[in-house]
Scaffold this motif. Structure first.
Motif, PDB file in Angstrom:
ATOM      1  N   GLN A   1       0.819  -1.216   0.000  1.00 22.82           N
ATOM      2  CA  GLN A   1       0.000   0.000   0.000  1.00 22.82           C
ATOM      3  C   GLN A   1       0.849   1.260   0.000  1.00 22.82           C
ATOM      4  O   GLN A   1       0.480   2.267  -0.571  1.00 22.82           O
ATOM      5  N   LYS A   2       1.944   1.223   0.721  1.00 24.95           N
ATOM      6  CA  LYS A   2       2.830   2.378   0.792  1.00 24.95           C
ATOM      7  C   LYS A   2       3.991   2.134  -0.166  1.00 24.95           C
ATOM      8  O   LYS A   2       4.089   1.081  -0.776  1.00 24.95           O
ATOM      9  N   ASP A   3       4.881   3.092  -0.263  1.00 25.41           N
ATOM     10  CA  ASP A   3       6.031   2.915  -1.135  1.00 25.41           C
ATOM     11  C   ASP A   3       7.261   2.845  -0.226  1.00 25.41           C
ATOM     12  O   ASP A   3       7.863   3.858   0.093  1.00 25.41           O
ATOM     13  N   ILE A   4       7.570   1.636   0.241  1.00 31.06           N
ATOM     14  CA  ILE A   4       8.597   1.448   1.277  1.00 31.06           C
ATOM     15  C   ILE A   4       9.794   0.712   0.703  1.00 31.06           C
ATOM     16  O   ILE A   4       9.648  -0.240  -0.069  1.00 31.06           O
ATOM     17  N   LYS A   5      10.995   1.158   1.047  1.00 29.92           N
ATOM     18  CA  LYS A   5      12.203   0.524   0.503  1.00 29.92           C
ATOM     19  C   LYS A   5      12.580  -0.753   1.238  1.00 29.92           C
ATOM     20  O   LYS A   5      12.983  -1.728   0.628  1.00 29.92           O
ATOM     21  N   ALA A   6      12.482  -0.731   2.584  1.00 31.66           N
ATOM     22  CA  ALA A   6      12.938  -1.905   3.340  1.00 31.66           C
ATOM     23  C   ALA A   6      12.046  -2.158   4.552  1.00 31.66           C
ATOM     24  O   ALA A   6      11.450  -1.226   5.113  1.00 31.66           O
ATOM     25  N   LEU A   7      11.950  -3.424   4.938  1.00 27.21           N
ATOM     26  CA  LEU A   7      11.150  -3.820   6.100  1.00 27.21           C
ATOM     27  C   LEU A   7      12.064  -4.376   7.177  1.00 27.21           C
ATOM     28  O   LEU A   7      13.053  -5.043   6.871  1.00 27.21           O
ATOM     29  N   ILE A   8      11.700  -4.126   8.416  1.00 29.89           N
ATOM     30  CA  ILE A   8      12.431  -4.723   9.538  1.00 29.89           C
ATOM     31  C   ILE A   8      11.428  -5.488  10.406  1.00 29.89           C
ATOM     32  O   ILE A   8      10.319  -5.001  10.647  1.00 29.89           O
ATOM     33  N   PHE A   9      11.852  -6.675  10.839  1.00 31.76           N
ATOM     34  CA  PHE A   9      11.008  -7.533  11.679  1.00 31.76           C
ATOM     35  C   PHE A   9      11.779  -7.908  12.942  1.00 31.76           C
ATOM     36  O   PHE A   9      12.976  -8.212  12.871  1.00 31.76           O
ATOM     37  N   ILE A  10      11.098  -7.911  14.085  1.00 34.14           N
ATOM     38  CA  ILE A  10      11.668  -8.530  15.284  1.00 34.14           C
ATOM     39  C   ILE A  10      10.632  -9.535  15.798  1.00 34.14           C
ATOM     40  O   ILE A  10       9.646  -9.158  16.434  1.00 34.14           O
ATOM     41  N   GLY A  11      10.824 -10.780  15.472  1.00 31.66           N
ATOM     42  CA  GLY A  11       9.921 -11.847  15.901  1.00 31.66           C
ATOM     43  C   GLY A  11      10.403 -12.464  17.210  1.00 31.66           C
ATOM     44  O   GLY A  11      11.350 -11.964  17.835  1.00 31.66           O
ATOM     45  N   GLU A  12       9.750 -13.542  17.600  1.00 29.23           N
ATOM     46  CA  GLU A  12      10.054 -14.169  18.891  1.00 29.23           C
ATOM     47  C   GLU A  12      11.514 -14.648  18.933  1.00 29.23           C
ATOM     48  O   GLU A  12      12.252 -14.334  19.860  1.00 29.23           O
ATOM     49  N   GLU A  13      11.892 -15.398  17.910  1.00 28.77           N
ATOM     50  CA  GLU A  13      13.254 -15.934  17.831  1.00 28.77           C
ATOM     51  C   GLU A  13      14.286 -14.806  17.819  1.00 28.77           C
ATOM     52  O   GLU A  13      15.284 -14.843  18.539  1.00 28.77           O
ATOM     53  N   GLU A  14      14.020 -13.806  16.942  1.00 27.92           N
ATOM     54  CA  GLU A  14      14.963 -12.687  16.805  1.00 27.92           C
ATOM     55  C   GLU A  14      15.125 -11.961  18.139  1.00 27.92           C
ATOM     56  O   GLU A  14      16.239 -11.602  18.526  1.00 27.92           O
ATOM     57  N   PHE A  15      13.986 -11.729  18.829  1.00 24.17           N
ATOM     58  CA  PHE A  15      14.064 -10.993  20.086  1.00 24.17           C
ATOM     59  C   PHE A  15      14.908 -11.745  21.106  1.00 24.17           C
ATOM     60  O   PHE A  15      15.738 -11.165  21.801  1.00 24.17           O
ATOM     61  N   LYS A  16      14.699 -13.066  21.155  1.00 24.08           N
ATOM     62  CA  LYS A  16      15.475 -13.892  22.092  1.00 24.08           C
ATOM     63  C   LYS A  16      16.963 -13.737  21.835  1.00 24.08           C
ATOM     64  O   LYS A  16      17.762 -13.589  22.742  1.00 24.08           O
ATOM     65  N   LYS A  17      17.337 -13.780  20.545  1.00 20.15           N
ATOM     66  CA  LYS A  17      18.756 -13.711  20.173  1.00 20.15           C
ATOM     67  C   LYS A  17      19.234 -12.271  19.977  1.00 20.15           C
ATOM     68  O   LYS A  17      20.372 -12.053  19.572  1.00 20.15           O
ATOM     69  N   GLN A  18      18.313 -11.300  20.203  1.00 15.65           N
ATOM     70  CA  GLN A  18      18.629  -9.870  20.024  1.00 15.65           C
ATOM     71  C   GLN A  18      19.128  -9.576  18.606  1.00 15.65           C
ATOM     72  O   GLN A  18      20.152  -8.926  18.387  1.00 15.65           O
ATOM     73  N   TYR A  19      18.343 -10.076  17.665  1.00 15.90           N
ATOM     74  CA  TYR A  19      18.589  -9.847  16.256  1.00 15.90           C
ATOM     75  C   TYR A  19      17.396  -9.134  15.648  1.00 15.90           C
ATOM     76  O   TYR A  19      16.326  -9.070  16.243  1.00 15.90           O
ATOM     77  N   PHE A  20      17.582  -8.615  14.430  1.00 13.60           N
ATOM     78  CA  PHE A  20      16.405  -8.236  13.638  1.00 13.60           C
ATOM     79  C   PHE A  20      16.577  -8.810  12.238  1.00 13.60           C
ATOM     80  O   PHE A  20      17.700  -9.057  11.790  1.00 13.60           O
ATOM     81  N   GLN A  21      15.455  -9.042  11.594  1.00  7.49           N
ATOM     82  CA  GLN A  21      15.470  -9.461  10.195  1.00  7.49           C
ATOM     83  C   GLN A  21      15.156  -8.269   9.317  1.00  7.49           C
ATOM     84  O   GLN A  21      14.393  -7.399   9.725  1.00  7.49           O
ATOM     85  N   TYR A  22      15.715  -8.268   8.096  1.00  4.61           N
ATOM     86  CA  TYR A  22      15.363  -7.185   7.172  1.00  4.61           C
ATOM     87  C   TYR A  22      15.033  -7.771   5.813  1.00  4.61           C
ATOM     88  O   TYR A  22      15.449  -8.885   5.478  1.00  4.61           O
ATOM     89  N   LYS A  23      14.273  -7.009   5.039  1.00  6.09           N
ATOM     90  CA  LYS A  23      14.046  -7.353   3.634  1.00  6.09           C
ATOM     91  C   LYS A  23      14.045  -6.065   2.824  1.00  6.09           C
ATOM     92  O   LYS A  23      13.305  -5.127   3.137  1.00  6.09           O
ATOM     93  N   ILE A  24      14.927  -6.010   1.803  1.00  4.80           N
ATOM     94  CA  ILE A  24      14.955  -4.850   0.908  1.00  4.80           C
ATOM     95  C   ILE A  24      14.062  -5.186  -0.278  1.00  4.80           C
ATOM     96  O   ILE A  24      14.296  -6.173  -0.985  1.00  4.80           O
TER      97      ILE A  24
END
Lengths: 438, 438
Positions: free
Chosen positions: B392-415
């Motif tokens: 819907q929007k015009d976004i360059k990149a997404l960032i996610f912090i899911g359960e696993e990522e939060f536990k390991k203090q990581y984030f996921q990204y998608k360009i």
């Protein structure tokens, strides 16, 4: 003989000469940039709205005393917008069903209020309005506070230059229930709280006596007005057996804010109620911490029922307004105003013989097409005159086409910062550009 | 039950939703940028002025029929500005003695006229105003034409999309002297010229018969209205023994313009007089060349005596106004409108478990401090929901912090452009930024 007109602007309005308009543009650029960094989208609305739009939202006082309203030729009673929120509510009511939430919008409209002009208050001002709709509380409030803080930081302000004074209308309502006031008394009590720091303790006591009969209840109210922190508030509530649910949002908001580095900026202030406004939850004002300018810079809060006047369902919103006049006073009190006296230009193109005019105009045109800011001499100018003009303006480089240069189809240049000078063929402007960019 | 208010904007005014406001910002940015490239400095003035300011400058018609005026509470008759030039003249009268000439100023004010709304004309519009004072003629006029042409080019317009229709009031005055009209007849004649392309030849002849008794003089006037070029004009003047000094400025202006690449854009047009306005020399209108939108986009000219209403000496000025409504119609008719439907964002930060909220907020804050535009999810959102929002929007990149990522203090990204995805530790946001900037 014709009548000679006044050169003064209309009372309470400003003539923005280039120095002042450049400053205003600097403010607007920061406002837009920071709002967009938080994903807020720009909007604007009409200068005129039907008077009933303001009547539905605000108190009678605003309509009767502070608004510019008149009958148009179609017999409609219209007003020059004194604030943006009613227009925003009308626009949101038009589209909120079709767009995904939260809706984040900002605007920088010019507004007019019929006021007695004084420091920080004029009849016409421009006001940044930022609002978020359909986001949970206190997520929305904290995002708005973050945005305000980042905006002030972007102007060079430090954390000790300003503070957020925060309250929740529901906390005040808890007190009002305890005091068992009628609707009319509640209205007066709100106005009293609003003014409590501007009047003497004696006045406060006198006015309170008129509203609250019981000495015991009066002392609860006076204690309330002394509260200085959420801890104080909590103890006061315990002491008087008040329902502490009304504290839940503000506590959560302060907790979130603290984890985002806003801890020292957020203060509980029982006197903040945003008087006659339409707020229903958290309310806040941002204060200048300078001893010379202790006044509210901006204010806002959360409101739930603004769309009801259009027959729409409630949609929670949080927003604030920040005026350009108060912002300039704030920046000035902390010595944060940028220098905007001079027009900042890249190049001044001059010629010293009439025949060189077209060549000079062509040079100016070519430089502008490279996105440079180029001022063109309006006629033949001597070298000395050009140097004196360069002093008045803020110019990076000068170009001259004199008699000799024109004959040989050259131009001379001088870069003022480095005092470097030289010449290029008119046909080799590109080489000069490469040098400039270095 | 409360009264339900209308959601429509006031007649002839616009609600600028984000799509429309982004378009307007695009126009304003180009206007400011091109004006500044020519060394013009920004200014602005009050929304309200005393009515007599407009009365002194314009005809009665504007005041009586087209102006929003009313009495303020101090018994002053004021008007919402219908145009900027009187305010500009007032401001220039305040400062022209102290600043070096030429004075080059521009402004983009909102204006209101009481009009019947129609295509290209609304009651409220915004108008670029560019003026130069104290520069010789036709240097000033040619600079203004250059500026207009560069502005249109900056929007992607080509030379065949628009044209300048140019005349000189002094040429018209030469004809009027020949016709030996009274002052009142002259006024009517100006209005007739102004309308001559909108009425039938029969109507023109009839109206002309009422003004000019002599068939011989009438035929001179009719010949005049047929002129198509400066060559035509010169021959007509010779034929009727008219004083050719009135042609000198326009000839010189066309010659200069030609050497700056404007040759094909500049056309002589005997019907351009800028009716009731205050012009004294060259006058022009810029026309859209599209067959669908044959109308004036902007108009202007040179004026000498505007400061006299303030008791000041004459100061020559040249200026023009270009409204945002007509400009949008022009860009639309040539398919030059930019896409402004979507909010253009750098990053959307989401989290998939409640505990990750603060971490996500901190990531968003850090990214914004790198000048990125970052929208923050208002609560826990599933991956699928985030991808659908990104559409819907015009976004360059997404960032996610899911359960696993939060536990390991990581984030996921998608360009989104490259479909590249991966993960970084929350503490290594810098590395992600370096990747983004590549």
């Amino acid at each position: 003989m014709k009548k000679i007109l006044t050169k003064a602007p209309y009372k309470g309005c400003r003539d923005l000469f280039p120095k002042e308009k450049r400053l205003q543009n600097y403010l607007f650029q920061h406002m837009s940039q920071v709002a967009q960094q938080f994903g807020y989208e720009p909007y604007d609305g009409p200068l005129l709205e039907p008077v009933e739009l303001y009547l539905a939202k605000s108190g009678e006082e605003l309509i009767n005393e502070q608004i510019y309203s008149f009958m148009d030729r179609g017999e409609r009673q219209v007003a020059i917008r004194p604030e943006m929120t009613p227009t925003l509510a009308r626009m949101i009511a038009n589209v909120h069903r079709e767009i995904s939430k939260p809706i984040r919008w900002y605007s920088i409209p010019n507004l007019m209020r019929y006021e007695r002009p004084q420091k920080g208050r004029l009849r016409e001002h421009w006001q940044l309005n930022v609002d978020i709709f359909g986001a949970p509380s206190p997520f929305a409030e904290v995002e708005i506070w973050q945005l305000i803080a980042e905006l002030f930081f972007s102007f060079g302000a430090k954390s000790n230059h300003f503070s957020f004074q925060i309250n929740d209308r529901r906390i005040v309502d808890t007190l009002l229930e305890k005091l068992a006031l009628t609707q009319e008394q509640r209205y007066k009590f709100y106005k009293l709280i609003d003014r409590c720091k501007k009047i003497t303790p004696e006045q406060l006591t006198t006015e309170l006596e008129q509203l609250v009969q019981s000495p015991q209840l009066r002392s609860i109210a006076l204690e309330y007005l002394q509260l200085n922190s959420l801890k104080d508030l909590s103890q006061w509530m315990d002491r008087h057996h008040l329902a502490k649910e009304s504290m839940a949002t503000i506590e959560q908001a302060f907790h979130m804010g603290a984890q985002l580095g806003l801890e020292t900026l957020l203060c509980y202030d029982p006197s903040i109620v945003r008087g006659l406004d339409y707020y229903t939850g958290l309310v806040f004002e941002v204060f200048d911490q300078s001893p010379d300018n202790r006044r509210a810079l901006c204010g806002g809060g959360s409101y739930d029922r603004l769309l009801e006047i259009f027959g729409d369902q409630a949609l929670p919103g949080v927003g604030f307004g920040l005026g350009d006049v108060t912002l300039v006073d704030f920046l000035s009190s902390h010595d944060l105003l940028p220098k905007t006296e001079k027009n900042n230009l890249d190049i001044y193109v001059s010629y010293q013989v009439e025949e060189a005019q077209i060549a000079a105009l062509q040079v100016a045109q070519a430089l502008r097409r490279q996105q440079l800011q180029v001022e063109m001499a309006p006629g033949v100018q001597k070298y000395k005159k050009v140097f004196s003009l360069a002093d008045q303006k803020d110019i990076k480089a000068l170009i001259f086409i004199g008699e000799e240069e024109f004959k040989k189809q050259y131009f001379q240049y001088k870069i003022l910062a480095t005092q470097e000078q030289g010449e290029y063929p008119l046909a080799s402007l590109d080489e000069f550009l490469t040098k400039l960019k270095k």
